[in-house]
Design an enzyme around this catalytic site. Structure first.
Site, PDB file in Angstrom:
ATOM      1  CB  CYS A 164     -48.762 -32.170  41.455  1.00 12.43           C
ATOM      2  SG  CYS A 164     -49.724 -31.326  39.915  1.00 12.43           S
ATOM      3  CG  HIS A 213     -54.907 -32.703  39.811  1.00 13.19           C
ATOM      4  ND1 HIS A 213     -53.801 -32.316  41.214  1.00 13.19           N
ATOM      5  CD2 HIS A 213     -53.275 -32.419  38.841  1.00 13.19           C
ATOM      6  CE1 HIS A 213     -52.891 -32.473  41.296  1.00 13.19           C
ATOM      7  NE2 HIS A 213     -52.614 -32.426  39.952  1.00 13.19           N
ATOM      8  CG  HIS A 257     -62.963   8.941  18.176  1.00 11.26           C
ATOM      9  ND1 HIS A 257     -63.199   9.805  19.320  1.00 11.26           N
ATOM     10  CD2 HIS A 257     -64.011   9.489  16.727  1.00 11.26           C
ATOM     11  CE1 HIS A 257     -63.266  10.676  17.829  1.00 11.26           C
ATOM     12  NE2 HIS A 257     -63.490  10.703  16.947  1.00 11.26           N
ATOM     13  CG  ASP A 277     -69.065   8.941  15.738  1.00  8.77           C
ATOM     14  OD1 ASP A 277     -68.203  10.229  16.496  1.00  8.77           O
ATOM     15  OD2 ASP A 277     -68.294   8.168  14.689  1.00  8.77           O
TER      16      ASP A 277
END
Length: 1022
Positions: free
Chosen positions: A29, A204, A769, A916
């Site tokens: 910073c 910031h 699956h 399915d």
């Protein structure tokens, strides 16, 4: 390099062609203030005359924000509340800030506007603290003392400190205690030091935080007002404000008055412990400048440049500048535009002699209207230098050069330098002829053309234009030789005068015409006619013919009758023909003492066959120049082949520009520009051409065009904003339980393509699956995908060639293509070449016409009742570890060639979940050893009604095909009308691996012989 840390400053240095130190500073910073500190040191050491320092912060991804949030550093509401009782972490911000730094003496010398002074700075480290990220009040106080000591400033004199002030519970009190110890230690009764933090306003900005604070403070100093630090609950109660000698600025506050310059500090602290502080002082008053003379008052035209990254940017800038014109002197406006702005790729220039003319030109530019005083152009790449082309006879006109004699000192000086030679050789000076009413005979005209060209050469040089190469045409070759440094002005003047005198004997005896035919074709037409001559190869389809007057007249009439374009040339001398034989021989004797030098720039010759020959331009050459054909076309072509695209004709009027244009007509970026035009204001014409050169990348000397004025605040770049947000499309969410992505219609066809990407995160089914350890898309999803893409309730000839593997670590690109009724599913690794597509599934939307409507299967409950978990357990034994959808079998019965079950699927958003269950159940109907089988082909799929939550599933073996079954899924209860049927569902044993890449086509295609018709009475071609 673009993604590396060093790439940022290095790319800026590359773009701006900066040669000094170029480095990236990473101290977290505090990076940008450390960069400022380093830049100041480089300036003080004399390493560089100017420095750019600053920082940039972009949140390109969410990763670091997430880490900081989990570490407790980020405020829950994303706001930095510096020194506030509500402080609970900081909010990240994005931004970029750069400052231009110079030594004060250099800035004053250059007339720069000084915003603030950096009195001093310091950079230190926390050293060993309770943790590497823990701030240290001792280290911060030490830093402050060192910074103010370096600046020669007493800490108690500081009016304001732009603090680091992130708004964290721990950091703010520690920083306040260090500030109180140093800048807050004030004589009794003195006003407190004001503090604040821009992070409450913009967040910031981390690496850019320090430079943001410095810019804020410099502007506050300049304007005398300190912006407020936004507050939620007021100043923190755990900071002893009354005794600390500090006061938080929570509302706009006038800078404290004083009998000295304003003083401030700017702090920026890195989480790793590298901390920085910069001391600023109010900018000193600018030295009083002498009032600049207004060009408009003198009525002298000059050039005003504008530039932008795009043409639209210039339009916007012209409009803004026109609106602001009255607030600045013309001298300051011209100085700022010419000397204080980068000349970018899209350029414009306005020729104006006063404020009204400039305003009129700017208005035309802003409105997109053509205007004779407005020039535009684009350039890119390195600076360009034009080919200087000196034309020959025909450019003359009475009055040429007269205005330049009065307005261009270098032109007048060149003309006067030639005077003694002309007086000696011709008995008259160039000034006398140019200021007279008549140019006289051919001998005077030719010598005056040379004089004007020498004067124009000096004018162009004065304005900063330099030749990239030189070409001369006929008598223009003499001025070309002077411009190239082969001859001195005096030698050139003596040569042209003696050449001109010798022309007197040929005056009145010849004529010249131009025809639109190539040189060799014209020469072939002339044949052995000694009275005619192909004299000038002007361009690919332009040739000048010279000869006896009767012969030229006959040729003109004959060729016109053939459809040729014939144009008379205003000359009574047959240049470059046998008429010149005697004069050429005499000229060789008259200038035998010439001592030519080597050219200083590339010089393309036109009196010999090879323009690049470099032949010495001695007396013999100049005899050839008078007699031989002018090979102008070949010289221009050679320049083009050598990379030249910009040509400047140096003459009193353009006479060869059309020939050059014919050569370069189809070349991108080619441009031909004149110097002057007959009977047009000469300075305006010259400035217009200079503007065209500038707009096409030729450097010009702005100190000549804009010699006065100082920096003023003009409108800056008119940014052309472009929106890059991706708007969410309404109604385009992909259908559930399918691999359909974004739909695209292919223009001009019936083809539609759905495209998406596939990985574990984007798989279109809720559970996993895995088959033999590889995740694959359930066949139920593929069937549902094709039913949806086909916009049908029936599919036929469904072929499942290859499972669609869901990649674990990479991404797969998936396309579903519908062409008429044909459907197919293909995929490849994302980024793979076009040859990598694998085809997985085919089908036809709708019935194929061969099958009858499916008759519902009878529901036969077999005598053998199986455990409801039988299907899942059997598949788990074979390597199917989980089902793609949640479903359960409540009852399961087996009979002779049948399986019947009652199943439930809570997800009824589509048929995929219950389908399915049916496909899983049907795969275990087969007798014999347990084998992993996968759906491979379905003759027909039909669907009626919405998907049921609860259904009866009936599976029956096909009596004729031992590996095929028929399946019905029939809804129960309120969904009793729903039915999905699979007829001819064929299961195949898995062959090869499940990598997702194409392995082989064995067993996936059948070889079928087709009859070939043969006509026994005729030959048959195969």
């Amino acid at each position: 390099i673009g993604s590396s840390l060093c790439g940022v400053p290095n790319r800026i240095s590359y773009t701006l062609d900066l040669r000094g130190p170029s480095l990236a500073v990473d101290t977290a910073c505090s990076s940008s203030l450390v960069a400022v500190h380093q830049a100041c040191a480089s300036l003080r050491a004399g390493e560089v005359p100017v420095a750019l320092a600053g920082g940039v912060m972009l949140m390109a991804g969410p990763g670091l924000t997430t880490v900081l949030d989990r570490a407790g550093a980020i405020s829950p509401d994303g706001r930095s509340k510096a020194f506030d009782d509500a402080a609970d972490g900081y909010g990240r911000g994005e931004g970029c800030g750069i400052v231009v730094l110079k030594r004060l003496s250099d800035a004053r010398r250059d007339g720069d506007r000084v915003l603030a002074l950096i009195r001093g700075s310091a950079v230190h480290q926390d050293g060993r603290t309770e943790g590497i990220m823990a701030p240290s009040p001792i280290a911060q106080a030490h830093l402050l003392r060192k910074a103010y000591e370096a600046a020669g400033v007493a800490p108690h004199d500081v009016d304001y400190v732009e603090a680091h002030g992130t708004g964290t519970r721990v950091g703010d009190p520690i920083e306040a205690s260090a500030l109180a110890e140093v800048v807050g230690d004030r004589p009794e009764g003195a006003r407190p030091c004001l503090i604040g933090s821009v992070k409450s306003n913009i967040g910031h900005c981390e690496a850019a935080a320090g430079i943001a604070g410095l810019i804020k403070t410099a502007l506050a100093m300049e304007h005398g007002t300190i912006p407020p630090t936004l507050s939620t609950r007021g100043p923190r109660g755990d900071i002893p404000w009354q005794t600390a000698g500090l006061r938080l600025v929570t509302e706009a506050t006038a800078w404290p008055g004083s009998d000295r310059a304003r003083l401030a500090g700017v702090a920026s602290y890195g989480y790793g412990g590298t901390i920085a502080h910069v001391v600023l002082e109010q900018a000193p008053p600018a030295p009083a400048a002498e009032p600049a003379a207004e060009p408009a008052e003198a009525g002298t035209a000059t050039l005003y440049p504008l530039s932008s990254g795009t043409g639209l940017g210039i339009v916007g800038q012209a409009a803004r500048l026109a609106a602001a014109l009255d607030g600045h002197t013309l001298a300051d406006t011209g100085h700022t535009l010419a000397h204080r702005r980068a000349h970018l790729g899209a350029r414009a220039a306005v020729v104006a002699a006063g404020r009204d003319e400039l305003a009129e030109g700017l208005a035309a530019l802003a409105e997109g209207r053509p205007h004779p005083a407005v020039i535009t152009g684009e350039t890119s790449g390195p600076a360009r230098r034009p080919v200087w082309v000196f034309s020959g006879h025909g450019a003359q006109w009475a009055g040429m050069g007269r205005e330049l004699l009065a307005t261009e000192p270098v032109f007048a000086a060149a003309i006067d330098r030639l005077g003694p030679v002309y007086a000696e050789e011709l008995g008259v000076t160039p000034r006398e002829v140019l200021t007279g009413d008549d140019l006289g005979s051919v001998d005077v005209i030719q010598s005056m053309l040379f004089a004007v060209q020498v004067g124009l050469t000096q004018v162009w040089r004065r304005h900063g234009v330099r030749p990239g190469a030189v070409i001369g045409h006929s008598v223009g070759e003499i001025a070309a030789a002077v411009a190239a440094g082969v001859l001195s002005e005096e030698d050139g003047a003596r040569l042209v005068c003696r050449r001109s005198v010798l022309l007197r004997r040929a005056a009145g005896k010849g004529a010249m015409i131009m025809v639109d035919r190539p040189f060799d074709e014209v020469r072939e037409h002339i044949g052995d006619d000694a009275t005619l001559c192909a004299a000038i190869a002007a361009a690919p389809s332009s040739t000048v013919v010279a000869g006896d007057v009767p012969a030229v007249d006959r040729a003109a009439e004959q060729w016109a009758s053939l459809g040729w374009t014939v144009r008379r040339i205003d000359s009574d001398v047959a240049f470059h023909s046998p008429h010149m034989d005697g004069a050429a021989a005499d000229l060789a004797v008259a200038v035998a003492d010439l001592e030519p030098r080597t050219p200083e720039v590339p010089l393309y010759l036109t009196a010999v066959e090879d323009p690049r020959s470099g032949q010495r331009q001695d007396a013999r050459y100049w005899a050839a120049n008078l007699r031989n054909p002018v090979r102008f076309h070949q010289a221009v072509q050679a320049a083009v082949e050598d990379g030249h695209r910009l040509f400047l004709e140096i003459s009193a009027h353009p006479v060869v520009s059309h020939s050059i244009t014919e050569v370069v007509a189809n070349l991108p970026g080619a441009l031909v520009i004149p110097s002057l035009r007959r009977r047009q204001p000469e300075r305006t014409a010259l400035l217009t051409s200079l503007g065209r050169l500038h707009c096409h990348g030729v450097p010009v000397d702005w100190s000549v065009l804009q010699p006065a004025g100082t920096l003023t605040t003009l409108p800056t770049a008119a940014w052309q904003h472009e929106r890059h947000w991706v708007d969410a499309r309404t109604g385009t969410e992909s259908p559930v339980d399918t691999l359909l992505g974004t739909e695209t219609a292919v223009h001009g066809s019936r083809t539609r393509v759905w495209q998406t990407t596939l990985d574990l995160r984007t798989r279109p089914y809720p559970r996993r699956h895995p088959v033999l350890g590889t995740e694959i898309v359930p066949a139920a999803v593929l069937i549902n995908t094709f039913l949806t893409a086909g916009r049908t309730d029936t599919l036929s000839d469904l072929r499942l060639r290859q499972p669609v593997v869901v990649p674990q670590t990479e991404t797969r690109e998936v396309q579903i293509v519908r062409e008429g009724t044909a459907l197919r599913l293909v995929s490849r690794r994302l980024g793979a070449p076009d040859t990598a597509w694998s085809t997985h599934t085919f089908a036809t939307a709708g019935a194929d016409g061969t099958e009858e409507a499916a008759t519902p299967l009878p529901v036969v409950r077999g005598p053998e009742e199986l455990d409801p978990g039988h299907v899942v357990e059997r598949l788990a034994e074979l390597g199917v570890a989980d089902m793609g959808y949640p479903w359960t079998i409540d009852t399961l019965h087996r009979g002779e060639g049948t399986l019947t079950a009652v199943a439930s699927a809570p997800l009824d958003r589509s048929w995929a979940a219950i389908l399915d269950a049916a496909l899983s159940m049907a795969s275990v109907i087969f007798s014999g050893p347990a084998v992993l089988r996968m759906p491979a082909h379905v003759d027909q799929v039909t669907r009626t009604g919405p998907a049921p939550r609860r259904a009866v599933i009936a599976v029956r073996l096909d009596a004729d095909r031992p590996t095929s079954v028929h399946v019905d899924i029939r809804g129960e209860g309120e969904d009793a009308g729903s039915l999905l049927s699979l007829r001819g569902l064929h299961y195949g044993e898995l062959d090869g691996d499940l990598s997702g890449e194409e392995q082989s086509t064995d067993g996936r295609f059948d070889v079928v012989w087709q009859p070939f018709p043969v006509d026994a009475a005729a030959p048959t071609r195969l």
